[in-house]
Design a protein around this motif. Sequence first.
Motif, short mmCIF file in Angstrom:
data_model
loop_
_atom_site.label_atom_id
_atom_site.label_comp_id
_atom_site.label_asym_id
_atom_site.label_seq_id
_atom_site.Cartn_x
_atom_site.Cartn_y
_atom_site.Cartn_z
N MET A 91 0.83 -1.21 0.00
CA MET A 91 0.00 0.00 0.00
C MET A 91 0.86 1.26 0.00
N GLN A 92 2.01 1.21 0.67
CA GLN A 92 2.89 2.38 0.68
C GLN A 92 3.42 2.66 -0.72
N VAL A 93 3.75 1.62 -1.46
CA VAL A 93 4.22 1.81 -2.83
C VAL A 93 3.12 2.45 -3.68
N VAL A 94 1.89 1.97 -3.53
CA VAL A 94 0.77 2.55 -4.29
C VAL A 94 0.57 4.01 -3.92
N ILE A 95 0.60 4.31 -2.62
CA ILE A 95 0.42 5.69 -2.17
C ILE A 95 1.54 6.59 -2.72
N GLU A 96 2.78 6.13 -2.62
CA GLU A 96 3.90 6.94 -3.10
C GLU A 96 3.83 7.18 -4.60
N ASP A 97 3.31 6.21 -5.35
CA ASP A 97 3.25 6.35 -6.80
C ASP A 97 2.08 7.19 -7.28
N TYR A 98 0.94 7.14 -6.60
CA TYR A 98 -0.27 7.73 -7.15
C TYR A 98 -0.83 8.91 -6.38
N VAL A 99 -0.35 9.19 -5.19
CA VAL A 99 -0.80 10.37 -4.45
C VAL A 99 0.25 11.45 -4.65
N HIS A 100 -0.12 12.55 -5.28
CA HIS A 100 0.84 13.57 -5.66
C HIS A 100 0.91 14.75 -4.70
N ASN A 101 -0.14 14.98 -3.92
CA ASN A 101 -0.13 16.03 -2.92
C ASN A 101 0.71 15.55 -1.74
N GLU A 102 1.77 16.27 -1.41
CA GLU A 102 2.73 15.82 -0.41
C GLU A 102 2.10 15.66 0.98
N LYS A 103 1.22 16.60 1.36
CA LYS A 103 0.58 16.49 2.68
C LYS A 103 -0.35 15.29 2.73
N LEU A 104 -1.13 15.10 1.68
CA LEU A 104 -2.03 13.95 1.62
C LEU A 104 -1.23 12.64 1.58
N LYS A 105 -0.11 12.66 0.89
CA LYS A 105 0.74 11.48 0.82
C LYS A 105 1.27 11.12 2.21
N LEU A 106 1.73 12.12 2.95
CA LEU A 106 2.26 11.89 4.29
C LEU A 106 1.18 11.34 5.22
N VAL A 107 0.00 11.94 5.18
CA VAL A 107 -1.11 11.48 6.01
C VAL A 107 -1.52 10.06 5.61
N SER A 108 -1.56 9.78 4.33
CA SER A 108 -1.94 8.46 3.85
C SER A 108 -0.94 7.40 4.28
N ILE A 109 0.33 7.71 4.21
CA ILE A 109 1.35 6.75 4.65
C ILE A 109 1.26 6.51 6.15
N MET A 110 1.01 7.58 6.91
CA MET A 110 0.85 7.41 8.36
C MET A 110 -0.36 6.54 8.68
N LEU A 111 -1.48 6.81 8.01
CA LEU A 111 -2.68 6.00 8.23
C LEU A 111 -2.46 4.55 7.81
N ASN A 112 -1.74 4.34 6.73
CA ASN A 112 -1.41 2.99 6.28
C ASN A 112 -0.59 2.26 7.35
N ASN A 113 0.39 2.95 7.92
CA ASN A 113 1.19 2.34 8.98
C ASN A 113 0.34 1.98 10.19
N PHE A 114 -0.50 2.91 10.63
CA PHE A 114 -1.35 2.64 11.79
C PHE A 114 -2.33 1.50 11.50
#
Length: 134
Positions: A91-114
């Motif tokens: 999921m982190q790879v998908v988020i890093e590849d397809y989410v382009h807004n840096e703030k949204l990407k950071l929040v998405s990666i944090m939520l993915n980890n949690f």
Amino acid sequence: MSATDTPKRSMRTPLGRVRNLGAAHSGTGEFWRQRITGVAMTLLMIPVLVIIMMLLGRNQAGAAQILGSLPIAVILLLFIGASAWHMKIGMQVVIEDYVHNEKLKLVSIMLNNFFSIAVALASTYAILKLSSGV
């Protein structure tokens, strides 16, 4: 000058070529971790399917009896750990590849980890509770 004498054009810096690192400067660590967890899940799939088939049609007492076995609990815990880690990396790879807004990407990666940690902990708790017979 012949075609073989011309240097290859590359977007990578000379240091990047020497270290064999990409733009993220992390090499292929995540790639290999995802492959290793995939292989671990593949190897554990047959024992997990056998355990699931043994649990079919059993009540909670029967399931606790089967899961009370140390080897079975260990197999399930290894499968849960490998699955949660594999899911997190994928999921982190998908988020890093397809989410382009840096703030949204950071929040998405944090939520993915949690989320990955929560799934792993809840599943581990369930296996440990059932295997302890409580």
